[in-house]
Design a protein around this motif. Structure first.
Motif, mmCIF file in Angstrom:
data_model
loop_
_atom_site.group_PDB
_atom_site.id
_atom_site.type_symbol
_atom_site.label_atom_id
_atom_site.label_comp_id
_atom_site.label_asym_id
_atom_site.label_seq_id
_atom_site.Cartn_x
_atom_site.Cartn_y
_atom_site.Cartn_z
ATOM 1 N N UNK A 190 153.259 -23.299 48.882
ATOM 2 C CA UNK A 190 152.216 -23.824 48.001
ATOM 3 C C UNK A 190 151.939 -25.295 48.299
ATOM 4 N N UNK A 191 153.005 -26.080 48.547
ATOM 5 C CA UNK A 191 152.815 -27.510 48.800
ATOM 6 C C UNK A 191 152.043 -27.753 50.094
ATOM 7 N N UNK A 192 152.279 -26.929 51.112
ATOM 8 C CA UNK A 192 151.546 -27.084 52.370
ATOM 9 C C UNK A 192 150.066 -26.751 52.151
ATOM 10 N N UNK A 193 149.796 -25.673 51.460
ATOM 11 C CA UNK A 193 148.405 -25.286 51.186
ATOM 12 C C UNK A 193 147.714 -26.346 50.333
ATOM 13 N N UNK A 194 148.447 -26.879 49.342
ATOM 14 C CA UNK A 194 147.871 -27.931 48.500
ATOM 15 C C UNK A 194 147.553 -29.170 49.318
ATOM 16 N N UNK A 221 161.270 -21.750 48.541
ATOM 17 C CA UNK A 221 160.462 -21.275 49.663
ATOM 18 C C UNK A 221 159.012 -21.045 49.231
ATOM 19 N N UNK A 222 158.826 -20.475 48.043
ATOM 20 C CA UNK A 222 157.468 -20.271 47.521
ATOM 21 C C UNK A 222 156.783 -21.617 47.298
ATOM 22 N N UNK A 271 143.796 -33.029 51.675
ATOM 23 C CA UNK A 271 143.943 -34.040 52.726
ATOM 24 C C UNK A 271 142.639 -34.792 52.974
ATOM 25 N N UNK A 272 142.700 -36.124 52.856
ATOM 26 C CA UNK A 272 141.547 -36.955 53.146
ATOM 27 C C UNK A 272 140.467 -36.950 52.086
ATOM 28 N N UNK A 273 140.634 -36.165 51.028
ATOM 29 C CA UNK A 273 139.623 -36.086 49.990
ATOM 30 C C UNK A 273 139.949 -36.962 48.795
ATOM 31 N N UNK A 274 139.061 -36.990 47.808
ATOM 32 C CA UNK A 274 139.264 -37.861 46.646
ATOM 33 C C UNK A 274 140.455 -37.466 45.781
ATOM 34 N N UNK A 275 140.934 -36.218 45.911
ATOM 35 C CA UNK A 275 142.060 -35.777 45.086
ATOM 36 C C UNK A 275 143.417 -36.072 45.721
ATOM 37 N N UNK A 276 143.413 -36.477 46.983
ATOM 38 C CA UNK A 276 144.691 -36.659 47.676
ATOM 39 C C UNK A 276 145.576 -37.702 46.994
ATOM 40 N N UNK A 278 155.325 -31.485 52.180
ATOM 41 C CA UNK A 278 153.942 -31.747 51.762
ATOM 42 C C UNK A 278 153.283 -32.786 52.663
ATOM 43 N N UNK A 279 153.986 -33.891 52.925
ATOM 44 C CA UNK A 279 153.371 -34.958 53.703
ATOM 45 C C UNK A 279 153.310 -34.619 55.191
ATOM 46 N N UNK A 280 154.283 -33.857 55.681
ATOM 47 C CA UNK A 280 154.314 -33.546 57.116
ATOM 48 C C UNK A 280 153.359 -32.416 57.464
ATOM 49 N N UNK A 281 153.512 -31.268 56.824
ATOM 50 C CA UNK A 281 152.707 -30.100 57.181
ATOM 51 C C UNK A 281 151.474 -29.933 56.303
ATOM 52 N N UNK A 282 151.449 -30.614 55.160
ATOM 53 C CA UNK A 282 150.279 -30.562 54.305
ATOM 54 C C UNK A 282 149.282 -31.657 54.635
ATOM 55 N N UNK A 283 149.730 -32.914 54.565
ATOM 56 C CA UNK A 283 148.832 -34.040 54.826
ATOM 57 C C UNK A 283 148.734 -34.394 56.305
ATOM 58 N N UNK A 284 149.580 -33.795 57.129
ATOM 59 C CA UNK A 284 149.474 -34.048 58.566
ATOM 60 C C UNK A 284 150.100 -35.335 59.034
#
Length: 241
Positions: free
Chosen positions: A25-29, A20-21, A34-39, A142-148
């Protein structure tokens, strides 16, 4: 001698709390990159982690002491889910994300709640089982709620088709090998929720109906699907320089 695993024991609860933790963290990351050079870097590090853990678990399952034609081959949908996770993270392809979304959030996640384990912490089976199941579900989160990323009805049809085709393939393989991957040839020997369903083959139709309903709701819940808009693809950031 390693202690046997007990569902909903101390180690099980510890893993769920840590998961759960990690999900938060994965959503915030994901939202941070998202959309930046680190994605693309973060996605590919995640893909490499999934492959490394999954292959380690696969090798462990195929060691002579652990080998069984009915359990050691990577034919479960959870095995296909980790492959979809690795491809989705590495390439950003929509079809790979779709399979990860449906398989990871509904099938692999069942392993977190009803784990089929013999050994408790710190046995290698315990560590690898939880690592791969958590990583796959975290990849979907991560991909659904983090990257949208969002699924659409085309993705829904793809996931249903792939699942049904693989189910028929396993029907044939199980008949030849005497195995029971996906439990499509008979119900599990141990008690399970399938005992509440009609006998074979009718419980397969009930399972399919449940999957159709749940996955349809998982598609409809996103505004893009409700209003007929195409799901937003991940755009890999352009390399600098």
């Amino acid at each position: 001698m390693n202690a046997p695993f007990t569902a909903w024991g101390a180690s099980h609860w510890t893993v769920l709390v840590l998961f759960a933790i990690a999900a938060v963290v994965s959503v915030r990351l994901g939202r941070g990159v998202r959309g930046g050079p680190r994605e693309i870097v973060v996605r590919r590090v995640g893909a490499a982690a999934v492959v490394a853990v999954a292959l380690s678990y696969q090798i462990y399952s195929m060691l002579p002491a652990n080998w069984s034609v009915g359990f050691s081959l990577p034919f479960q949908l959870c095995d296909l889910a980790w492959m979809a996770a690795a491809l989705a993270l590495w390439t950003g392809r929509q079809w790979a994300f779709a399979l990860l979304y449906y398989w990871g959030l509904t099938l692999t996640s069942q392993g977190l709640l009803t784990p089929q384990l013999e050994h408790d912490f710190p046995h290698p089976q315990f560590l690898m089982f939880w690592s791969i199941h958590c990583l796959v579900v975290l990849a979907a989160v991560f991909m659904t709620w983090g990257l949208g990323r969002r699924p659409g009805w085309t993705d829904f049809r793809l996931a249903i088709t792939a699942t049904v085709v693989w189910g028929f393939a396993m029907l044939g393989f199980n008949a030849l090998a005497g195995s029971n991957y996906l439990y499509v040839n008979r119900k599990p020997d141990a008690q399970s929720i399938l005992d509440l369903l009609p006998p074979w083959p009718w419980y397969l139709l009930v399972e399919l109906a449940i999957i159709l309903l749940v996955w349809a709701l998982m598609t409809w819940c996103w505004p893009s699907a409700r209003h007929g808009r195409a799901a937003r693809p991940v755009r890999s950031p352009r390399p600098a320089g």
